[in-house]
Design a protein around this motif. Sequence first.
Motif, mmCIF file in Angstrom:
data_model
loop_
_atom_site.group_PDB
_atom_site.id
_atom_site.type_symbol
_atom_site.label_atom_id
_atom_site.label_comp_id
_atom_site.label_asym_id
_atom_site.label_seq_id
_atom_site.Cartn_x
_atom_site.Cartn_y
_atom_site.Cartn_z
ATOM 1 N N GLY B 122 0.828 -1.202 0.000
ATOM 2 C CA GLY B 122 0.000 0.000 0.000
ATOM 3 C C GLY B 122 0.861 1.250 0.000
ATOM 4 O O GLY B 122 1.727 1.425 -0.863
ATOM 5 N N ASN B 123 0.663 2.103 1.004
ATOM 6 C CA ASN B 123 1.421 3.346 1.115
ATOM 7 C C ASN B 123 2.624 3.207 2.054
ATOM 8 O O ASN B 123 3.195 4.197 2.496
ATOM 9 N N ILE B 124 3.000 1.955 2.361
ATOM 10 C CA ILE B 124 4.075 1.719 3.330
ATOM 11 C C ILE B 124 5.177 0.893 2.665
ATOM 12 O O ILE B 124 4.892 0.044 1.820
ATOM 13 N N VAL B 125 6.414 1.166 3.080
ATOM 14 C CA VAL B 125 7.484 0.244 2.697
ATOM 15 C C VAL B 125 8.267 -0.104 3.965
ATOM 16 O O VAL B 125 8.731 0.766 4.697
ATOM 17 N N PHE B 126 8.353 -1.395 4.243
ATOM 18 C CA PHE B 126 9.121 -1.894 5.390
ATOM 19 C C PHE B 126 10.546 -2.130 4.896
ATOM 20 O O PHE B 126 10.786 -2.989 4.062
ATOM 21 N N THR B 127 11.496 -1.369 5.412
ATOM 22 C CA THR B 127 12.837 -1.359 4.831
ATOM 23 C C THR B 127 13.872 -2.120 5.646
ATOM 24 O O THR B 127 15.035 -2.207 5.232
ATOM 25 N N GLY B 128 13.502 -2.643 6.794
ATOM 26 C CA GLY B 128 14.499 -3.364 7.599
ATOM 27 C C GLY B 128 15.665 -2.447 7.950
ATOM 28 O O GLY B 128 15.467 -1.312 8.389
ATOM 29 N N ASP B 129 16.876 -2.911 7.729
ATOM 30 C CA ASP B 129 18.074 -2.120 8.030
ATOM 31 C C ASP B 129 18.708 -1.526 6.783
ATOM 32 O O ASP B 129 19.858 -1.102 6.819
ATOM 33 N N THR B 130 17.988 -1.479 5.684
ATOM 34 C CA THR B 130 18.570 -0.923 4.456
ATOM 35 C C THR B 130 18.495 0.586 4.484
ATOM 36 O O THR B 130 19.497 1.297 4.357
ATOM 37 N N LEU B 131 17.285 1.118 4.650
ATOM 38 C CA LEU B 131 17.075 2.557 4.699
ATOM 39 C C LEU B 131 16.414 2.908 6.027
ATOM 40 O O LEU B 131 15.377 2.348 6.375
ATOM 41 N N LEU B 132 17.045 3.821 6.768
ATOM 42 C CA LEU B 132 16.477 4.288 8.029
ATOM 43 C C LEU B 132 16.313 5.793 7.935
ATOM 44 O O LEU B 132 16.769 6.416 6.991
ATOM 45 N N ALA B 133 15.670 6.382 8.907
ATOM 46 C CA ALA B 133 15.390 7.819 8.844
ATOM 47 C C ALA B 133 16.699 8.614 8.877
ATOM 48 O O ALA B 133 17.347 8.728 9.904
ATOM 49 N N GLY B 134 17.097 9.126 7.739
ATOM 50 C CA GLY B 134 18.303 9.921 7.650
ATOM 51 C C GLY B 134 19.588 9.115 7.591
ATOM 52 O O GLY B 134 20.684 9.678 7.645
ATOM 53 N N MET B 135 19.482 7.807 7.473
ATOM 54 C CA MET B 135 20.689 6.968 7.483
ATOM 55 C C MET B 135 20.518 5.784 6.539
ATOM 56 O O MET B 135 19.456 5.527 6.010
ATOM 57 N N MET B 136 21.626 5.092 6.400
ATOM 58 C CA MET B 136 21.648 3.894 5.580
ATOM 59 C C MET B 136 22.142 2.758 6.455
ATOM 60 O O MET B 136 22.856 2.989 7.433
ATOM 61 N N GLY B 137 21.815 1.537 6.118
ATOM 62 C CA GLY B 137 22.286 0.412 6.907
ATOM 63 C C GLY B 137 23.796 0.263 6.849
ATOM 64 O O GLY B 137 24.439 0.630 5.861
ATOM 65 N N LYS B 138 24.339 -0.310 7.925
ATOM 66 C CA LYS B 138 25.794 -0.490 7.990
ATOM 67 C C LYS B 138 26.236 -1.520 6.959
ATOM 68 O O LYS B 138 25.564 -2.529 6.729
ATOM 69 N N VAL B 165 8.011 5.234 5.211
ATOM 70 C CA VAL B 165 9.110 4.296 5.419
ATOM 71 C C VAL B 165 9.071 3.818 6.864
ATOM 72 O O VAL B 165 9.163 4.618 7.802
ATOM 73 N N LEU B 166 8.898 2.528 7.067
ATOM 74 C CA LEU B 166 8.927 1.950 8.419
ATOM 75 C C LEU B 166 10.178 1.075 8.517
ATOM 76 O O LEU B 166 10.227 -0.030 7.985
#
Lengths: 199, 189
Positions: B122-138, B165-166
């Motif tokens: 829908g209008n949500i994307v669950f990104t896990g540790d790939t994309l975070l608020a203002g950051m990228m995954g390690k 983005v969740l």
Amino acid sequence: MFELNSCSVPGCREPALSFSDTCAGHLEDPDEYHKKLSKYLHEQKSVKDLCLNGLHFSNTDISGIHLYVCSFSGCTFDRVNMNNTMIQFCQFDFSSFIHSVFRETVMKYNIFSGASFEHCDFSHSDLLHTNFNGISAVDTAFNSSDLYYSHFIAASMERVTFIDCNLKKVHFLDTRRTEVNFKYSNTEEAVFEHEGNIL
Amino acid sequence: MKVFYHFSVLGFSNTYLVGPEEGGDAVLVDPGVFDVELLNLIEGNGFYVRNVLVTHSHESHTRGIRTLKKVYDAEIICAMASLCDFPCRRVKHGDILDFGWTKAKALSLPGHSSDSMAFHMGNIVFTGDTLLAGMMGKTRNSYSRVLLRNAIIENLFSLPDHTVVLPGHGPPSSIKAEKLFNPFLKEKS
């Protein structure tokens, strides 16, 4: 916030407001809409699943209300009282807040990215897991608040006070700070610099 | 659609519960822990966890699976063939998952881990540790970093700007906010 309907005006890509089939820009009678909305907000203790993008709220008191999964993207809040509110999973991104107060609020998992704050007060609040990335804040106070796991990445802050706050896991990467006060706060548990990436 | 969050202090990670308005079969995303609080959240809303979406196999997002499987007969959906000794429904980039009351699309975003997926619902994307608020995954090295950044720009930044983005850790965000304010991604977006 999670389910949006499109504005009924052909070619318009904005989401439709709740209680309307058009967006804020295409309302036929904005004054009438605001009057009905204001009445609704004052009557409800708990409000859920509203889309109110792009609206203007002025001299409004909605203190004590519980907002859940509501979208206020691109709104203007001028002298709005939101003291003692509980706000969860709501969007206020790219909104403007002027002389508005959020004292003793409980906020969890909200989005304020890109918002601007002038003379606002978030003191004595729980502002947990809240996204303040990219905000512009002037003369705004977060004193005596718990800001656990909130982000202020790429924020611009001038005369903003974080006195006696919990800053555990709060990210201040790439912020521009002028006369920002962190007195009595646990800045050693906040993140101010890049450490590789994260996690 | 109803969406709830649950925070695990064990891995400082987010679990999300998604289900229809009227209750019934629900989807759980990244069960980092399965405790009484989460159980009450599920049962209190009249849900039955029929499917579990796992963005990646790191323990902070999967530690709750064993306990969950004792309560719910849920299908685990991820990029791996098995997880925590349970067989999984393996998905790849572009797969559409039909849960009856909603659908989700799997997006592959390697770099943080080889099995990292995001799920667009829908209008949500669950990104896990790939994309975070203002950051990228390690990432482990510069190659993985570039791989992940390119995958985010190609597969996530192509979603509508108002998509929520969740992430697996930290606060929520939107695609528009990430395009504008994420310092790890700005120069290429």
